[in-house]
Design an enzyme around this catalytic site. Structure first.
Site, PDB file in Angstrom:
ATOM      1  N   ASP A 125      12.137  21.444  -0.054  1.00 34.20           N
ATOM      2  CA  ASP A 125      13.278  20.803  -0.712  1.00 34.20           C
ATOM      3  C   ASP A 125      13.887  19.689   0.149  1.00 34.20           C
ATOM      4  O   ASP A 125      14.985  19.236  -0.111  1.00 34.20           O
ATOM      5  CB  ASP A 125      14.340  21.853  -1.078  1.00 34.20           C
ATOM      6  N   HIS A 127      14.823  19.823   3.305  1.00 34.33           N
ATOM      7  CA  HIS A 127      15.810  20.180   4.339  1.00 34.33           C
ATOM      8  C   HIS A 127      15.264  19.976   5.746  1.00 34.33           C
ATOM      9  O   HIS A 127      14.062  20.031   5.968  1.00 34.33           O
ATOM     10  CB  HIS A 127      16.339  21.617   4.142  1.00 34.33           C
TER      11      HIS A 127
HETATM   12  P1  PGA Z   1       7.561  25.484   7.976  1.00 32.95           P
HETATM   13  O1  PGA Z   1       9.152  25.317   7.737  1.00 32.95           O
HETATM   14  O2  PGA Z   1       7.274  24.760   9.261  1.00 32.95           O
HETATM   15  O3  PGA Z   1       7.342  26.956   8.094  1.00 32.95           O
HETATM   16  O4  PGA Z   1       6.897  24.851   6.820  1.00 32.95           O
HETATM   17  C1  PGA Z   1       9.737  24.058   7.844  1.00 32.95           C
HETATM   18  C2  PGA Z   1      11.177  24.120   7.358  1.00 32.95           C
HETATM   19  O5  PGA Z   1      11.463  24.833   6.383  1.00 32.95           O
HETATM   20  O6  PGA Z   1      12.021  23.423   7.949  1.00 32.95           O
END
Ligand code: PGA
Length: 251
Positions: A125, A127
């Protein structure tokens, strides 16, 4: 991707042995941590003077909880390098006075002289850290209520959806933007929309990573799948190839 980002961090540590690193958790930086641990073991990369600040921590999890970010950092990086435990800062998941502890966290980043390199993953999303869509682009370290999408994305690490914490303590977008150099990492097609909106969309609190467009020094390390929706992909590759011409291969 991981090796290139680890190289950049290693160059920073060699240039400034007491560097302040902003660290991230999640699946994305795992390869970087593995490579940094290898460089420490095989090439003597020195973490003796390094200070670290993590982006965030689940609120409600004890440090020894296997899904706490403190535990993650210990397992995946800290216990493999010669870092001094007193130089490691991770928001406390069980603090009682949340506001005081968030202000102290901000103050200790300032006392350390600010963050030299901040590693960042990106959520589907858009973030960064736990700055969910709608977070103020000037936000500071605070308690954040997690979005449903984040809770379900992170459920894979817990036995059930119900066990995923609903809150986190996270650096704000404003905190992150004060880092001197930001390194954004993304891999996989499921990140490609977020990456496109973050790097080429309008700056909006709907995609908190888009605030990085306001920063002077951001390096994005993307694999082909995460980069596939970028409109100016060919231009970025061209820019990369042109770095040699101006002697900036290391940027
Ligand atoms: P991920 O998470 O590295 O496990 O994809 C990234 C995030 O949600 O900031």
């Amino acid at each position: 991707m991981s090796n290139a980002a680890a190289k950049l961090i290693a160059a920073q540590l060699r240039r400034k042995p007491d560097s302040v690193l902003g660290l991230a958790t999640g699946s994305t930086p795992l390869g970087i941590y593995r490579e940094l641990a290898r460089m420490h073991r095989e090439e003597g990369l020195d973490f003796g003077g390094v200070r670290t600040f993590n982006l965030d921590e689940y609120y409600g999890l004890a440090p020894e909880h296997p899904q706490s970010y403190r535990y993650f950092m210990d397992e995946n990086l800290l216990r493999h390098v010669n870092i001094d435990p007193k130089n490691v800062h991770i928001p406390g998941g069980l603090v009682k006075d949340i506001e005081a502890s968030c202000s102290e966290y901000e103050a200790s980043i300032g006392q350390a002289g600010g963050i030299d390199i901040q590693l960042l993953g990106i959520g589907r999303d858009g973030h960064i850290a736990f700055n969910e869509p709608g977070s103020s682009l000037g936000s500071r370290t605070r308690l954040k209520t997690l979005a449903q999408e984040t809770i379900s994305d992170n459920a894979r690490f817990f036995r059930s959806l119900d066990e995923v914490p609903r809150f986190a303590i996270t650096m704000g977008v404003g905190t992150i933007l004060e880092s001197r150099h930001i390194v954004l990492l993304a891999s996989g097609v499921e990140k490609s929309d977020a990456v496109r909106q973050a790097l080429e969309g309008p700056v909006t609190s709907e995609i908190t990573a888009s605030a990085l467009q306001l920063h002077s020094t951001v390096t994005a390390f993307l694999d082909d799948a995460a980069a596939e929706k970028l409109k100016r992909r060919d231009y970025y590759k061209y820019v990369e190839s042109m770095r040699q011409v101006v002697g900036q291969e290391d940027l």
